[in-house]
Design a protein around this motif. Structure first.
Motif: not given
Length: 334
Positions: A278-279, A282-283, A286, A331, A333-334
Motif C-alpha cells: 500500500i505504501r 501511494v508513492q 503520487q 493513506y 490518497a485513497f
C-alpha cells in the motif's frame, strides 16, 4: 595456411564446422551452430567471430547463410543450463545444430577439446575458430544469433540492459541484479554463490517465473501492463496494470504443485506485506496521477515440480484493501 586451406587439407567432401556462443554469461541461452561450407567458393573475411566487429559479423552472417550448403543454429535454454550444467547444455545445443542440418555431413569438426557426442563422426580442434573456415563460420552464426536474442530479451526485460552487456557479468549487469533481482532468463546456477553472499536464495527463479506468467495472464485479459517490479523507499509491487477504470496493484505468489499452501492465495500476503504494498501504491500514484480507482489483487502461479513450467494461474481481485487492519487510515490518497 589459410582457414580454407586447412578445411581442404582434410580431404573430406562434406563436413560441418561446429561452434558455440554464450557459455560464460549470467543470462540467456547458450547457442551453437553447424555449417557446411562450399570449399570451392570462399567467403572473404571469415574468421574467429571474436576477432570481428559486430558490423562485420552481421555482414558475414548474411553471406554465410546465403551461400552455405547447409546450416543450422540451435540453443539450450537457461533452465536447461541450470538443470544439466553449462557444458552438457552446450553439447545439447551442438547436437541440436548438427541434427538440424538439411544435409547430413560425413564428419563434424568441433571447436574445443571436449567431445559433444554428435550423431556423426567428429574431431575436436582447439582454437578451431582461428584454424578452420567451417568452424569460424559456425562461430559467427552462433555469436550473431545469440546477440540478436539478447537484444530481444532487452525489450522484454529493459531493466537489465541486456542489449549492452549481452548477459555477461559486467559491473553494470551486477548493479542491475542488485536493484531488480534475477529474471526468468538468468542462469541461477551461475548466480547461486552471488545470491548466497547477499543472503538471498535461488527460489528467485520460481518467483520470477510466476511473475512472467502473471504478466502474460493479465495482458491476455485485456490489461495494460504499466510496471514490473516497481520499487520505492516504502515498499515494492510485483505488477501494476490498468483495466476498466482500475489501477491494479498485483502481488504474485508462485509455488510448485504439491507444496503446502494456505486455503487462499491472498492469505499468503501478511498484514505487514500489505502495508508495504500500500505504501508503494501511494508513492506510485503520487508519481503517476491518473484518477483511476486502485485495487489490490493477488495472483498465484502453480508450477510443475518437474520443470518449473506454469500449470495454472489463479487471480484474487480485491484481495485486501487499506483499512484499519493494515494501517489504511494513514493513506489519504485513497
Amino acid at each position: 595456411m589459410t582457414l580454407y586451406d586447412y578445411d581442404r587439407s582434410l580431404g573430406i567432401p562434406c563436413f560441418c564446422g561446429v561452434d558455440e556462443a554464450g557459455r560464460g554469461p549470467l543470462a540467456g541461452d547458450v547457442y551453437a551452430a553447424a555449417v557446411i561450407l562450399p570449399l570451392d567458393a570462399e567467403i572473404p573475411g571469415i574468421n574467429d567471430s571474436k576477432k570481428l566487429t559486430e558490423k562485420k559479423r552481421e555482414a558475414l552472417f548474411a553471406e554465410i547463410t546465403a551461400r552455405a550448403e547447409s546450416f543450422c543454429i540451435a540453443s539450450a535454454s537457461a533452465e536447461e543450463i541450470d538443470r544439466l550444467n553449462i557444458l552438457q547444455a552446450t553439447f545439447l545445443a551442438m547436437r541440436r545444430a548438427v541434427g538440424g542440418l538439411g544435409k547430413r555431413p560425413a564428419f563434424a569438426l568441433v571447436d574445443g577439446n571436449r567431445n559433444p557426442q554428435l550423431s556423426v563422426p567428429s574431431r575436436c580442434l582447439v582454437k578451431g575458430d582461428a584454424t578452420s573456415a567451417s568452424i569460424a563460420a559456425a562461430s559467427i552464426l552462433a555469436k550473431v544469433a545469440r546477440d540478436r536474442s539478447m537484444r530481444e530479451l532487452a525489450e522484454a526485460y529493459p531493466q537489465y540492459a541486456f542489449e549492452k552487456h549481452k548477459g555477461y557479468g559486467t559491473k553494470e549487469h551486477y548493479a542491475r541484479l542488485d536493484e531488480y533481482g534475477a529474471s526468468p532468463v538468468h542462469r541461477m546456477s551461475f548466480l547461486k554463490k552471488y545470491f548466497a553472499e547477499k543472503g538471498e536464495t535461488p527460489s528467485l527463479r520460481r518467483g520470477q517465473a510466476g511473475e512472467e506468467a502473471a504478466a502474460r495472464y493479465l495482458s491476455e485479459r485485456g490489461c495494460r501492463l504499466l510496471e514490473r517490479n516497481y520499487r520505492c523507499m516504502g515498499g515494492e509491487i510485483d505488477l501494476i496494470a490498468q483495466r476498466d477504470g482500475f489501477l491494479i496493484f498485483c502481488e504474485v505468489k508462485a509455488r510448485k504443485l504439491g507444496d503446502p499452501q494456505l486455503s487462499r492465495p491472498a492469505e499468503a500476503v501478511t498484514p505487514q506485506k500489505q502495508r508495504r504494498i500500500i505504501r508503494a501504491a501511494v508513492q506510485y500514484m503520487q508519481e503517476h496521477p491518473s484518477g483511476l480507482q486502485p485495487r489490490f489483487d493477488v495472483i498465484e502461479a502453480i508450477l510443475s515440480p518437474a520443470d518449473g513450467s506454469v500449470l495454472s494461474i489463479e487471480q484474487t481481485p480485491d484481495a485486501f484493501a487499506p483499512d484499519e487492519r493494515n494501517g489504511g487510515r494513514e493513506y489519504a490518497a485513497f
